[in-house]
Design a protein around this motif. Structure first.
Motif, PDB file in Angstrom:
ATOM      1  N   PRO A   1      -3.724  56.896   7.943  1.00 13.00           N
ATOM      2  CA  PRO A   1      -3.299  55.566   6.996  1.00 13.00           C
ATOM      3  C   PRO A   1      -4.694  54.793   7.317  1.00 13.00           C
ATOM      4  O   PRO A   1      -5.144  54.623   8.077  1.00 13.00           O
ATOM      5  N   ALA A   2      -4.173  53.413   5.644  1.00 14.20           N
ATOM      6  CA  ALA A   2      -5.613  52.920   6.217  1.00 14.20           C
ATOM      7  C   ALA A   2      -5.171  51.975   7.146  1.00 14.20           C
ATOM      8  O   ALA A   2      -6.298  51.098   7.661  1.00 14.20           O
TER       9      ALA A   2
ATOM     10  N   GLU B   1     -13.220  48.241   3.624  1.00  9.97           N
ATOM     11  CA  GLU B   1     -12.737  47.012   2.477  1.00  9.97           C
ATOM     12  C   GLU B   1     -12.825  48.376   1.608  1.00  9.97           C
ATOM     13  O   GLU B   1     -12.592  49.324   0.199  1.00  9.97           O
ATOM     14  N   VAL B   2     -14.395  48.610   1.791  1.00  8.81           N
ATOM     15  CA  VAL B   2     -15.371  49.552   0.809  1.00  8.81           C
ATOM     16  C   VAL B   2     -15.505  50.967   0.520  1.00  8.81           C
ATOM     17  O   VAL B   2     -16.009  51.049  -0.661  1.00  8.81           O
TER      18      VAL B   2
END
Length: 240
Positions: free
Chosen positions: A178-179, A188-189
């Motif tokens: 998962p993020a 985030e990039v």
């Protein structure tokens, strides 16, 4: 590619016959020929070693069975011995060997080889400054590093190119779902969809990892102007 291995313990090479390398074997992308040089002895007890001339502890591998085993091979290609005094194996060597049609490894055991056996080899190679009970494990490591570079062995042909050492840098950090895991978020990039920024981030992170863990690799690398600027930024960030 066909790889011959002269060994007293052919059963040890099972790890090379599973996973991606195993599938490559099944698909005929490479071949593994395990030769037990004990089969080439002539005495009743099938001795492959003897006491060293001049005295000393341990037993030394005899040249006769190994020479006969080598002579039995129709295509030997480059012949390699694993031994502590050899040059240290690296990615550049694996890249070079992966272009060969045939390779032959001679695995030692006991207290080493009769010195004349080294004359049968094209290269003597080590995997590090430590001692193992035999040459089988180093040989498997070198075969793995070499065969995985062959076309069709890895699922993604770009994988071998992007990994550590392929371009003289360690690999950049990788993330997957998962993020957000327990508050630890993926940068985030990487979820931005901007491939140029992602490529720049990965390059900078590879430089950072190399600086922190293997600065000796940077000393050997001819840095571009952009890489030098990235390194200056990294050093400044680390000093904050």
């Amino acid at each position: 590619m066909k790889i011959n291995v002269l060994t007293l313990f052919p059963d040890m090479f099972t790890p090379l016959q599973v996973s991606m390398l195993g599938r490559g074997l099944e698909d005929g992308k490479w071949k593994l020929n395990l030769v037990n040089f004990r089969d080439f002895t002539t005495d009743v007890h099938h001795h492959v070693d003897d006491t060293p001339y001049g005295g000393g502890a341990g037993m030394v591998l005899q040249i006769m069975p190994i020479k006969k085993a080598l002579d039995s091979l129709k295509e030997k290609g480059k012949v390699i011995i694993t031994a502590p005094q050899g040059k240290t194996f690296n990615e550049e060597m694996a890249q070079s060997w992966s272009k060969e049609e045939n390779l032959t490894f001679i695995c030692g055991h006991y207290e080493g080889f009769d010195q004349r056996i080294y004359d049968l080899a094209d290269e003597t190679v080590s995997i590090g400054d430590y001692v193992l009970t035999g040459g089988e494990l180093p040989t498997m490591s070198m075969i793995d590093a070499t065969v995985r570079l062959l076309p069709g062995i890895l699922g993604n042909s770009a994988s071998a190119v992007e990994e550590s050492f392929s371009h003289g840098l360690l690999e950049y950090p990788q993330y997957t779902r998962p993020a957000d895991f327990e508050g630890k978020k993926v940068p985030e990039v990487l979820t931005s969809g901007n491939h140029q920024k992602i490529a720049q981030w990965r390059h900078k992170q590879a430089l950072k990892a190399t600086l922190l863990h293997r600065p000796d690799m940077l000393e050997k690398r001819e840095l571009t102007i952009q890489e030098q600027e990235m390194l200056n930024e990294i050093k400044a960030e680390l000093n904050e």
